[in-house]
Design a protein around this motif. Structure first.
Motif, PDB file in Angstrom:
ATOM      1  N   TRP A   1       0.823  -1.205   0.000  1.00 43.07           N
ATOM      2  CA  TRP A   1       0.000   0.000   0.000  1.00 43.07           C
ATOM      3  C   TRP A   1       0.859   1.259   0.000  1.00 43.07           C
ATOM      4  CZ3 TRP A   1      -4.876  -1.228  -0.859  1.00 43.07           C
ATOM      5  CH2 TRP A   1      -5.321  -2.498  -0.476  1.00 43.07           C
ATOM      6  N   PHE A   2       0.477   2.216  -0.844  1.00 44.74           N
ATOM      7  CA  PHE A   2       1.179   3.496  -0.960  1.00 44.74           C
ATOM      8  C   PHE A   2       0.374   4.557  -0.213  1.00 44.74           C
ATOM      9  CE2 PHE A   2       1.963   7.487  -3.376  1.00 44.74           C
ATOM     10  CZ  PHE A   2       3.338   7.579  -3.164  1.00 44.74           C
ATOM     11  N   VAL A   3       1.003   5.166   0.789  1.00 49.28           N
ATOM     12  CA  VAL A   3       0.343   6.197   1.608  1.00 49.28           C
ATOM     13  C   VAL A   3       1.017   7.531   1.303  1.00 49.28           C
ATOM     14  CG1 VAL A   3      -0.346   6.875   3.934  1.00 49.28           C
ATOM     15  CG2 VAL A   3      -0.015   4.438   3.400  1.00 49.28           C
ATOM     16  N   ASP A   4       0.340   8.379   0.550  1.00 53.60           N
ATOM     17  CA  ASP A   4       0.906   9.662   0.132  1.00 53.60           C
ATOM     18  C   ASP A   4       0.531  10.729   1.149  1.00 53.60           C
ATOM     19  OD1 ASP A   4       1.867  11.871  -1.120  1.00 53.60           O
ATOM     20  OD2 ASP A   4       0.573  11.742  -2.889  1.00 53.60           O
ATOM     21  N   LEU A   5       1.552  11.302   1.785  1.00 57.01           N
ATOM     22  CA  LEU A   5       1.312  12.287   2.843  1.00 57.01           C
ATOM     23  C   LEU A   5       1.614  13.709   2.398  1.00 57.01           C
ATOM     24  CD1 LEU A   5       2.982  10.328   5.796  1.00 57.01           C
ATOM     25  CD2 LEU A   5       0.583  10.311   5.093  1.00 57.01           C
ATOM     26  N   ALA A   6       1.776  13.921   1.089  1.00 54.15           N
ATOM     27  CA  ALA A   6       2.170  15.250   0.609  1.00 54.15           C
ATOM     28  C   ALA A   6       1.192  16.331   1.039  1.00 54.15           C
ATOM     29  CB  ALA A   6       2.313  15.232  -0.914  1.00 54.15           C
TER      30      ALA A   6
ATOM     31  N   GLU B   1      -2.251   8.135  11.439  1.00 49.15           N
ATOM     32  CA  GLU B   1      -2.883   6.815  11.576  1.00 49.15           C
ATOM     33  C   GLU B   1      -4.175   6.728  10.780  1.00 49.15           C
ATOM     34  OE1 GLU B   1      -1.461   5.752  16.105  1.00 49.15           O
ATOM     35  OE2 GLU B   1      -2.589   7.563  15.623  1.00 49.15           O
ATOM     36  N   ALA B   2      -4.955   7.809  10.767  1.00 46.15           N
ATOM     37  CA  ALA B   2      -6.187   7.803   9.986  1.00 46.15           C
ATOM     38  C   ALA B   2      -5.890   7.708   8.496  1.00 46.15           C
ATOM     39  CB  ALA B   2      -6.990   9.065  10.280  1.00 46.15           C
ATOM     40  N   ALA B   3      -4.814   8.352   8.046  1.00 48.26           N
ATOM     41  CA  ALA B   3      -4.443   8.284   6.629  1.00 48.26           C
ATOM     42  C   ALA B   3      -4.039   6.863   6.242  1.00 48.26           C
ATOM     43  CB  ALA B   3      -3.298   9.255   6.343  1.00 48.26           C
ATOM     44  N   ILE B   4      -3.290   6.193   7.096  1.00 51.45           N
ATOM     45  CA  ILE B   4      -2.893   4.803   6.817  1.00 51.45           C
ATOM     46  C   ILE B   4      -4.123   3.909   6.819  1.00 51.45           C
ATOM     47  CG2 ILE B   4      -1.579   2.829   7.680  1.00 51.45           C
ATOM     48  CD1 ILE B   4       0.439   4.835   8.836  1.00 51.45           C
TER      49      ILE B   4
ATOM     50  N   ASP C   1      -1.842  -9.396  12.765  1.00 52.59           N
ATOM     51  CA  ASP C   1      -1.591 -10.724  12.214  1.00 52.59           C
ATOM     52  C   ASP C   1      -1.460 -10.707  10.693  1.00 52.59           C
ATOM     53  OD1 ASP C   1      -1.771 -11.957  14.768  1.00 52.59           O
ATOM     54  OD2 ASP C   1      -3.955 -11.841  14.646  1.00 52.59           O
ATOM     55  N   ARG C   2      -1.245  -9.541  10.121  1.00 53.54           N
ATOM     56  CA  ARG C   2      -1.189  -9.439   8.668  1.00 53.54           C
ATOM     57  C   ARG C   2       0.241  -9.237   8.166  1.00 53.54           C
ATOM     58  NH1 ARG C   2      -6.408  -7.997   9.763  1.00 53.54           N
ATOM     59  NH2 ARG C   2      -7.934  -8.501   8.120  1.00 53.54           N
ATOM     60  N   SER C   3       0.503  -9.825   7.007  1.00 54.38           N
ATOM     61  CA  SER C   3       1.789  -9.650   6.333  1.00 54.38           C
ATOM     62  C   SER C   3       1.588  -8.581   5.265  1.00 54.38           C
ATOM     63  CB  SER C   3       2.237 -10.974   5.708  1.00 54.38           C
ATOM     64  OG  SER C   3       3.431 -10.805   4.977  1.00 54.38           O
ATOM     65  N   MET C   4       2.132  -7.387   5.500  1.00 51.34           N
ATOM     66  CA  MET C   4       1.807  -6.232   4.669  1.00 51.34           C
ATOM     67  C   MET C   4       3.031  -5.340   4.505  1.00 51.34           C
ATOM     68  SD  MET C   4      -1.260  -3.466   5.412  1.00 51.34           S
ATOM     69  CE  MET C   4      -2.522  -4.752   5.449  1.00 51.34           C
ATOM     70  N   LEU C   5       3.092  -4.654   3.352  1.00 52.73           N
ATOM     71  CA  LEU C   5       4.145  -3.671   3.095  1.00 52.73           C
ATOM     72  C   LEU C   5       3.497  -2.308   2.902  1.00 52.73           C
ATOM     73  CD1 LEU C   5       7.127  -2.961   2.415  1.00 52.73           C
ATOM     74  CD2 LEU C   5       6.582  -3.469   0.016  1.00 52.73           C
ATOM     75  N   LEU C   6       3.960  -1.323   3.669  1.00 57.42           N
ATOM     76  CA  LEU C   6       3.498   0.058   3.523  1.00 57.42           C
ATOM     77  C   LEU C   6       4.622   0.901   2.938  1.00 57.42           C
ATOM     78  CD1 LEU C   6       1.708   0.775   6.944  1.00 57.42           C
ATOM     79  CD2 LEU C   6       0.664   0.040   4.791  1.00 57.42           C
ATOM     80  N   VAL C   7       4.295   1.704   1.930  1.00 55.52           N
ATOM     81  CA  VAL C   7       5.216   2.705   1.401  1.00 55.52           C
ATOM     82  C   VAL C   7       4.669   4.056   1.844  1.00 55.52           C
ATOM     83  CG1 VAL C   7       6.313   3.675  -0.641  1.00 55.52           C
ATOM     84  CG2 VAL C   7       5.707   1.246  -0.601  1.00 55.52           C
ATOM     85  N   ILE C   8       5.351   4.696   2.779  1.00 59.15           N
ATOM     86  CA  ILE C   8       4.869   5.953   3.357  1.00 59.15           C
ATOM     87  C   ILE C   8       5.707   7.083   2.781  1.00 59.15           C
ATOM     88  CG2 ILE C   8       4.501   7.223   5.496  1.00 59.15           C
ATOM     89  CD1 ILE C   8       4.057   4.586   6.895  1.00 59.15           C
ATOM     90  N   ASP C   9       5.059   7.908   1.974  1.00 66.14           N
ATOM     91  CA  ASP C   9       5.765   8.899   1.161  1.00 66.14           C
ATOM     92  C   ASP C   9       5.613  10.305   1.733  1.00 66.14           C
ATOM     93  OD1 ASP C   9       7.272   9.514  -1.167  1.00 66.14           O
ATOM     94  OD2 ASP C   9       5.467  10.246  -2.150  1.00 66.14           O
ATOM     95  N   ASN C  10       6.721  11.059   1.714  1.00 66.13           N
ATOM     96  CA  ASN C  10       6.726  12.464   2.166  1.00 66.13           C
ATOM     97  C   ASN C  10       6.431  12.587   3.664  1.00 66.13           C
ATOM     98  OD1 ASN C  10       7.126  13.919  -0.409  1.00 66.13           O
ATOM     99  ND2 ASN C  10       5.170  12.989  -0.951  1.00 66.13           N
ATOM    100  N   LEU C  11       7.197  11.874   4.465  1.00 67.38           N
ATOM    101  CA  LEU C  11       6.943  11.865   5.910  1.00 67.38           C
ATOM    102  C   LEU C  11       7.562  13.061   6.619  1.00 67.38           C
ATOM    103  CD1 LEU C  11       5.653   9.962   8.116  1.00 67.38           C
ATOM    104  CD2 LEU C  11       7.971   9.167   8.553  1.00 67.38           C
TER     105      LEU C  11
END
Length: 636
Positions: free
Chosen positions: A257-262, A271-274, A298-308
């Protein structure tokens, strides 16, 4: 023989891979004989090991076993018999098989003529597992593997763990296994499971010059749960992180999942954005932080958190808490600085080497001018451009966009004349002064109308449509050019980008445009210098309030999904519009906006953000308009 029932029945589904193609190859008459022989082999193997054929259809079998070990021995025997059969060369039969152990529950017969059959989720799951197999493979569920005792005693039979896999029509990925039979069922093709969920943005252009880096970073990201990509703006952090994420996507069955914080400035909303990105809803009983931790645990997940970077240092504590709570969560972060939390590995994104920078220039230049003739002289100029621009990808792309009107040698001459003039503060690092100079150079080559459009577009956050751009940037009719042509011209010069469709919404969207965050910062500076910023931001707030209100009013109508999608796309624009109304003492506009869109906040898991915003708007001393207050109180 009666069908086995109870909590531990093993279901076997099989069919022939590519049966339509094979029938065409040999003809219908010959194919009928081949299928009959296939049926004899399958039935014999099943019945010899205590199984019951529930039904057949075409070339597929559905059988049930009261013993898991027996089901595996039957599948092994069947695959060996099929492999040993002298099939016609043009119609070699390869069978795919799926095994799953679950509840054996019989359907209630509606008449004495109905045949007995099974019902229940376990039957459906077994069928989906079979569909995940390729011809010549036997795929088994974890539930079956856990029951096995002696089925794998055969030295030529091994059980290979295929890891967590997303099975079609089932929300939660599950562990699957491949039962390998030497000389028979030993096909090593990837299982035909559903792709894990993802919202990674599509690539419009190739990622050039980073292959070796991605190889190293893929290995790092598998062993290190937090990797932070650092570097100045324009260095390619986001593109590199996305390249790594795409390579790793199939290793995370619960999604990438790509989380764009720009567009986010309040760390309290991280946390709400994620949660909103990965589809987690807030709960009235639990804080969003707790909801998110429970969801990820319990989940296997990858987060891409952009512009932190603009949310540090508070955001660092949020990331650290999530990783502690979720042992299978991996995070890639892009930021201008490290978070400095436990377990973090930083990667300073280096500039491109001269060769890679030249390759990037050539790739982007050919996109703008496919007939570009690259002589030894032009290649030498391109290499010098790469050196002159310090290997910064964004600066190189801006320069390459000029090949439609300038040769590489002419571009180099222009850079030599102008790059240092717009270099910004002399106490900036060299790479940042170089990038600012490259942006200034590209901006100064625009005509006055294009400059006016470019700086006015900076009031948008998170992209825009042509219609919205027209309403905001040319409301007074003073833009001085056709808006569509202007947008296309800026896109040709790489100053704005045409956003790729995500392909996930099912909506036929208008073309949407966006801008790199650094280019937006520069354009905002230009807007302020021209004294236009206050007026344009106010106009933007009014236009976005109209768009938001129209979409919000449509949520309960026949176009509800489309209305929600509009609000999803405009989330960042709506946020800054609401903030503008607050900051300029016009709370009535914000109240009407939130009053129309509160269902979107609710359904998209943005309760905390919506509640905070509505409380601030209602608490404003200027919030006295009765209709606006009614809308706000309804939303609250």
């Amino acid at each position: 023989m009666s069908l086995p029932t109870g909590p531990s029945v093993t279901f076997l589904f099989t069919d022939i891979e590519g049966s339509t193609r094979l029938e065409r190859a040999v003809g219908s008459a010959a194919w009928a004989g081949i299928v009959a022989r296939h049926d004899d082999l399958l039935r014999a193997a099943i019945e010899a090991h205590g199984g019951v054929v529930v039904k057949t259809e075409g070339d597929s079998f559905f059988a049930a076993f009261g013993d898991g070990d027996a089901s595996v021995r039957a599948a092994v025997a069947a695959q060996r018999a099929i492999a040993a059969e002298p099939w016609p060369e043009e119609a070699a039969v390869r069978v795919r098989m799926g095994l799953h152990t679950g509840e054996g529950r019989l359907r209630q017969a509606s008449s004495t003529e109905d045949r007995e059959d099974y019902v229940g989720i376990d039957v459906n799951y077994a069928a989906r597992i079979a569909a995940a197999a390729n011809g010549g493979q036997v795929v088994a569920s974890e539930a079956l593997r856990a029951t096995l005792t002696s089925a794998s005693d055969d030295p030529e039979v091994t059980v290979v763990d295929e890891g967590l896999r997303a099975v079609k029509d089932f929300d939660e990925p599950a562990r699957l296994h491949r039962i390998v039979v030497a000389g028979a069922a030993d096909d090593e093709r990837h299982l035909r499971t559903a792709d894990p969920p993802s919202n990674l943005p599509g690539d419009v252009t190739a990622l050039v010059g980073r292959d070796e880096e991605i190889d190293r970073l893929v290995e790092l990201a598998q062993t290190t749960r937090i990797v932070t990509f650092t570097g100045p703006g324009g260095s390619g952090k986001t593109r590199l992180a996305l390249g790594v994420a795409r390579r790793l996507a199939d290793r995370f069955p619960h999604g990438t999942w790509f989380v764009d914080l720009a567009g986010l400035r309040d760390p309290g909303l991280l946390e709400a954005a994620i949660a909103s990105t990965i589809g987690t809803r807030e709960s009235p009983q639990l804080a969003i932080a707790e909801v998110l931790r429970l969801h990820l645990r319990d989940r296997s997940m990858l987060l891409v958190i952009d512009n932190l970077e603009q949310l540090l240092p508070d955001a660092a504590d949020v990331i650290a808490a999530l990783v502690r709570a979720a042992p299978h969560l991996h995070v890639l972060v892009t930021s201008r600085e490290l978070m400095r939390i436990g377990g973090e590995r930083g990667y300073a994104v280096p500039p491109l080497g001269v060769d890679a920078g030249a390759a990037l220039f050539e790739d982007r230049a050919r996109a703008h001018r496919p007939d570009l003739n690259l002589t030894d002289e032009t290649r030498a100029a391109i290499r010098t451009i790469s050196t002159r621009l310090a290997g910064l990808p964004l600066a190189i792309e801006l320069a390459a966009a000029r090949v439609r009107t300038l040769s590489p040698s002419a571009i180099l001459d222009r850079l030599g004349q102008t790059l240092d003039l717009g270099g910004g503060s002399r106490d900036l690092p060299e790479r940042q002064r170089t990038l600012r100079g490259a942006i200034t150079w590209s901006h100064d080559l625009l005509n006055e109308s294009e400059r006016r459009l470019f700086r006015r577009l900076a009031v948008f956050a998170g992209g825009w449509t042509a219609a919205a751009a027209a309403a905001v940037t040319d409301a007074a009719g003073d833009l001085g050019l056709d808006l569509t042509e202007g947008l296309e011209s800026l896109a040709d010069k790489s100053l704005v980008r045409i956003e790729p469709a995500d392909g996930t919404t099912g909506h036929d969207d208008e073309v949407r445009f966006g801008i790199h965050p650094l280019l937006r910062e520069y354009a905002l500076e230009q807007l302020g210098e021209q004294g236009e910023r206050a007026g344009l931001e106010g106009r933007h707030a009014e236009v976005m309030a109209t768009i938001g209100s129209t979409a919000g009013d449509g949520i309960l109508g026949s176009s509800g999904d489309a209305s929600m999608h509009v609000l999803d796309r405009e989330a960042d624009n709506l946020r800054i519009a609401a903030r503008w109304f607050l900051d300029h003492d016009e709370p009535a506009g914000g109240l009407r906006l939130v009053g129309a869109t509160w269902r979107w906040f609710q359904q998209r898991g943005r309760l905390r953000e919506g509640r905070a915003l509505i409380a601030e708007l209602l608490g404003h001393p200027g919030a006295t308009d009765p209709r606006a207050r009614i809308a706000g109180l309804t939303a609250a």
